[in-house]
Scaffold this motif. Structure first.
Motif, PDB file in Angstrom:
ATOM      1  N   CYS A  12       0.818  -1.225   0.000  1.00 33.40           N
ATOM      2  CA  CYS A  12       0.000   0.000   0.000  1.00 33.40           C
ATOM      3  C   CYS A  12       0.845   1.266   0.000  1.00 33.40           C
ATOM      4  N   LEU A  13       2.128   1.157   0.318  1.00 32.08           N
ATOM      5  CA  LEU A  13       2.987   2.337   0.399  1.00 32.08           C
ATOM      6  C   LEU A  13       3.475   2.736  -0.989  1.00 32.08           C
ATOM      7  N   SER A  14       2.561   3.121  -1.840  1.00 29.89           N
ATOM      8  CA  SER A  14       2.890   3.539  -3.198  1.00 29.89           C
ATOM      9  C   SER A  14       2.833   5.059  -3.302  1.00 29.89           C
ATOM     10  N   LYS A  15       3.220   5.585  -4.454  1.00 28.49           N
ATOM     11  CA  LYS A  15       3.201   7.026  -4.675  1.00 28.49           C
ATOM     12  C   LYS A  15       1.779   7.570  -4.562  1.00 28.49           C
ATOM     13  N   GLY A  16       1.607   8.625  -3.774  1.00 31.73           N
ATOM     14  CA  GLY A  16       0.298   9.228  -3.571  1.00 31.73           C
ATOM     15  C   GLY A  16      -0.456   8.692  -2.381  1.00 31.73           C
ATOM     16  N   CYS A  17       0.049   7.618  -1.740  1.00 23.67           N
ATOM     17  CA  CYS A  17      -0.629   7.052  -0.574  1.00 23.67           C
ATOM     18  C   CYS A  17      -0.485   7.994   0.619  1.00 23.67           C
ATOM     19  N   ARG A  18      -1.596   8.205   1.321  1.00 18.74           N
ATOM     20  CA  ARG A  18      -1.579   9.056   2.508  1.00 18.74           C
ATOM     21  C   ARG A  18      -1.533   8.187   3.760  1.00 18.74           C
ATOM     22  N   VAL A  19      -0.656   8.578   4.677  1.00 17.58           N
ATOM     23  CA  VAL A  19      -0.461   7.817   5.909  1.00 17.58           C
ATOM     24  C   VAL A  19      -0.546   8.755   7.096  1.00 17.58           C
ATOM     25  N   HIS A  20      -0.810   8.158   8.248  1.00 15.73           N
ATOM     26  CA  HIS A  20      -0.792   8.884   9.521  1.00 15.73           C
ATOM     27  C   HIS A  20       0.441   8.450  10.300  1.00 15.73           C
ATOM     28  N   ILE A  21       1.265   9.393  10.691  1.00 14.35           N
ATOM     29  CA  ILE A  21       2.428   9.117  11.531  1.00 14.35           C
ATOM     30  C   ILE A  21       2.045   9.507  12.955  1.00 14.35           C
ATOM     31  N   LEU A  38       8.822   4.214  13.778  1.00 12.65           N
ATOM     32  CA  LEU A  38       7.702   5.149  13.712  1.00 12.65           C
ATOM     33  C   LEU A  38       6.419   4.341  13.645  1.00 12.65           C
ATOM     34  N   LEU A  39       5.436   4.716  14.448  1.00 11.74           N
ATOM     35  CA  LEU A  39       4.124   4.064  14.421  1.00 11.74           C
ATOM     36  C   LEU A  39       3.289   4.737  13.337  1.00 11.74           C
ATOM     37  N   VAL A  40       2.936   3.965  12.300  1.00 12.68           N
ATOM     38  CA  VAL A  40       2.287   4.497  11.108  1.00 12.68           C
ATOM     39  C   VAL A  40       1.028   3.689  10.835  1.00 12.68           C
ATOM     40  N   SER A  41       0.019   4.354  10.258  1.00 10.72           N
ATOM     41  CA  SER A  41      -1.193   3.687   9.798  1.00 10.72           C
ATOM     42  C   SER A  41      -1.605   4.289   8.464  1.00 10.72           C
ATOM     43  N   LEU A  42      -2.415   3.559   7.702  1.00 12.09           N
ATOM     44  CA  LEU A  42      -2.926   4.056   6.432  1.00 12.09           C
ATOM     45  C   LEU A  42      -4.089   5.015   6.693  1.00 12.09           C
ATOM     46  N   ALA A  43      -4.148   6.101   5.904  1.00  8.56           N
ATOM     47  CA  ALA A  43      -5.202   7.092   6.112  1.00  8.56           C
ATOM     48  C   ALA A  43      -6.584   6.509   5.836  1.00  8.56           C
ATOM     49  N   ASN A  44      -6.670   5.586   4.873  1.00  8.16           N
ATOM     50  CA  ASN A  44      -7.977   4.997   4.558  1.00  8.16           C
ATOM     51  C   ASN A  44      -8.311   3.804   5.443  1.00  8.16           C
TER      52      ASN A  44
END
Length: 579
Positions: free
Chosen positions: A221-230, A406-412
């Motif tokens: 899912c970590l592709s170009k344009g993907c939004r994530v929450h740090i 870093l604790l990260v999650s996907l925005a969607n």
């Protein structure tokens, strides 16, 4: 406003009006072409915006208009220049200037005076004229300044440094771009070190570089344009593990988070020698084994066969002539009333043992690290059907790893989070402005699957916890061999030279044969490095081969040998005199 060359724009730029924003219009560098200078790479496409923040003069090139010779002038050049009037019918291009206070004057107004180098560079009208300068010659000259331009561009991590001679067309759009925000990209590793307040939303600019360390689902899912929450940053303790399904089954490699809630049972360890038993002894854990391979005994060594149960007690240091360390064990005969039989097994004895586990305790991951010795094998006891290790039976735990994450999650999908160590997987991104602060995740991935190549890369970086191989004991050489040699003294005596070639007697040959049999029976007479070592025994002083007697009775045999050697030497000397 019409577009002009970048060189013309920079030469006519008023430094007091910085910063200025220009737009790339046309030229040889367009549609994603790359311009690289002094190690700074800059992609310029038609329509790109560039905020110019600083302009510095690099050099001034002077061209001799008669012969075309070009040379550089120092920036502190003290000579004076005078514009040369144009010939009748000549035309003069109107200079471009961004300074609103500058005025254009007629050519009869500036050709009659002298100008310094800096004054020539500041005046577009003078700079574009042919000049004369007595300090450098009687020819006509023209000056071409070159500037180093510092600018900020979209998605550039730092300030771009380019020359003013860049062959592109630009147009000034400063007034229309007052509200334009120039995005500065960051790497995950920079986010980890920065003091930016978290949590924050970010957008990924590029996918992770190959090869990728993780094989979990969220990586794709970590592709170009993907939004994530740090969400946060910190240190994570994880266990490096591997699993193989069957002898020829597929291998899987994992990182287990310290927050994993599954449980494990110990797996019995296998040992192929008594040395491995000694190395597995721990200060708190008792080691009980069952013999899986017969061993033929001798008069000095006890016999143990398949099925015998031994309890390993301690390691006894060598205090016998053979110089071997012994493993002290108790043989369990299965009868409670009968006293246990104590046996001593030499080290380096090839045999077969399997650990006799008599408890069925379930261990958490933290208990495995505290109570068991890594690396070890454990049997997975899944907590429920959703356990990520539910399909794994036996797991080999290698070592504990601590890394900054870093604790990260996907925005969607904000409910599921995962930990990314930027040291292992770094991606470029930028913070999205105006987005709401993300809410904390409700769960976090406890098990991450690794690629095989990255697993062995980590394994190679881990410090080895295997003790060094045992070293053989020092030979007990004769004191005569250890004596220091006097200067000019020969190592071989006259008696040794006169002796015939040495031949072994039958008794000596039989003694050597017996020694070979003993070496095969007790093949490895070494000392294992285990626990605190005893201090070395003080050595006795070395005795020289002389005729004087020694006070130590234990060295009486050496004195007799010395006397025999001296008698032989005297006999040889007398025989040589007679001849």
């Amino acid at each position: 406003m019409d577009s002009i060359s970048f060189q013309q724009y920079i030469c006519n730029l008023d430094p007091t009006s910085l910063p200025r924003v220009v737009k790339i219009c046309s030229g040889v560098y367009f549609q994603g072409s790359v311009y690289e200078i002094l190690g700074s790479e800059c992609c310029l496409s038609t329509g790109d915006l560039m905020k110019i923040v600083d302009v510095q003069l690099q050099k001034v090139t002077c061209e001799n208009m008669e012969n075309g010779h070009m040379f550089d002038l120092p920036q502190d050049f003290k000579g004076l220049f005078q514009p040369i009037p144009e010939t009748p019918g000549g035309t003069q291009k109107k200079p471009f200037s961004l300074n609103p206070f500058s005025t254009q004057s007629k050519t009869a107004e500036f050709c009659g005076r002298l100008y310094s180098l800096q004054e020539v560079l500041r005046s577009a009208a003078v700079r574009q004229k042919r000049l004369s300068c007595l300090e450098i010659g009687r020819s006509e000259f023209q000056l071409y300044p070159v500037y180093k331009v510092k600018a900020i561009m979209h998605f550039r991590n730092g300030v771009v440094k380019i020359d003013s001679t860049l062959d592109v067309e630009v147009v000034d759009v400063t007034e229309e771009s007052r509200d334009v925000y120039f995005i500065k990209p960051l790497m995950l590793s920079e986010v980890l070190l920065s003091d930016h307040r978290l949590p924050v939303e970010a957008e990924i600019l590029e996918a992770p570089e190959l090869p990728i360390a993780f094989q979990s689902d969220w990586v794709s899912c970590l592709s170009k344009g993907c939004r994530v929450h740090i969400h946060s940053k910190g240190s994570s303790r994880q266990i490096l593990a591997s699993s193989q399904q069957g002898k020829k089954g597929a291998c899987h490699y994992f990182l287990l988070s310290s927050s994993y809630k599954g449980t494990f049972r110990r797996c019995p360890r296998k040992f192929s020698s008594t040395t491995e038993l000694a190395l597995s002894l721990g200060p708190a854990r008792k080691l009980q084994v069952v013999v899986t391979k017969d061993h033929n005994s001798s008069e000095e060594m006890p016999l143990f066969t398949v099925g015998d149960r031994l309890r390993v007690l301690s390691l006894a240091r060598a205090d016998n002539p053979s110089g071997m360390d012994m493993l002290v064990c108790c043989r369990d005969n299965g009868e409670e009333e009968e006293e246990e039989e104590q046996v001593r097994l030499p080290l380096f004895l090839e045999a077969g043992f399997v650990e006799d586990l008599r408890d069925n305790k379930k261990y958490t991951l933290s208990e495995v690290v505290q109570e068991l010795q890594l690396p070890c094998e454990v049997k997975v006891v899944p907590k429920d059907a959703a356990d990520p290790l539910g399909s794994v039976s036996i797991l080999r735990l290698e070592a504990q790893i601590k890394e900054h994450c870093l604790l990260v999650s996907l925005a969607n999908e904000p409910s599921l989070a995962f930990e990314i160590p930027p040291k292992w997987m770094d991606v470029p991104l930028f913070f999205t402005e105006g987005s709401e602060k993300p809410s904390p995740p409700t769960s976090c991935s406890k098990v991450e699957e690794l690629s095989e190549a990255f697993y062995y890369h980590l394994l190679k970086l881990l410090p080895s916890n295997v003790p060094p191989p045992p070293r053989p004991p020092k030979r007990r050489d004769s004191k005569l061999n250890n004596c220091p040699e006097k200067p000019g003294e020969r190592k071989t005596s006259a008696a040794e030279i006169s002796k015939p070639p040495f031949r072994e007697s039958k008794s000596q040959e039989s003694a050597k044969t017996g020694a070979r049999q003993d070496s095969l029976r007790y093949p490895n007479q070494y000392t294992i490095q285990y626990g605190p070592q005893r201090p070395p025994k003080p050595t006795k002083p070395c005795f020289q081969v002389t005729g004087t007697s020694a006070s130590d009775d234990s060295d009486h045999d050496y004195e007799e040998l010395c006397e025999e050697v001296q008698k032989t030497v005297h006999k040889l000397q007398r025989a040589s005199i007679k001849h």
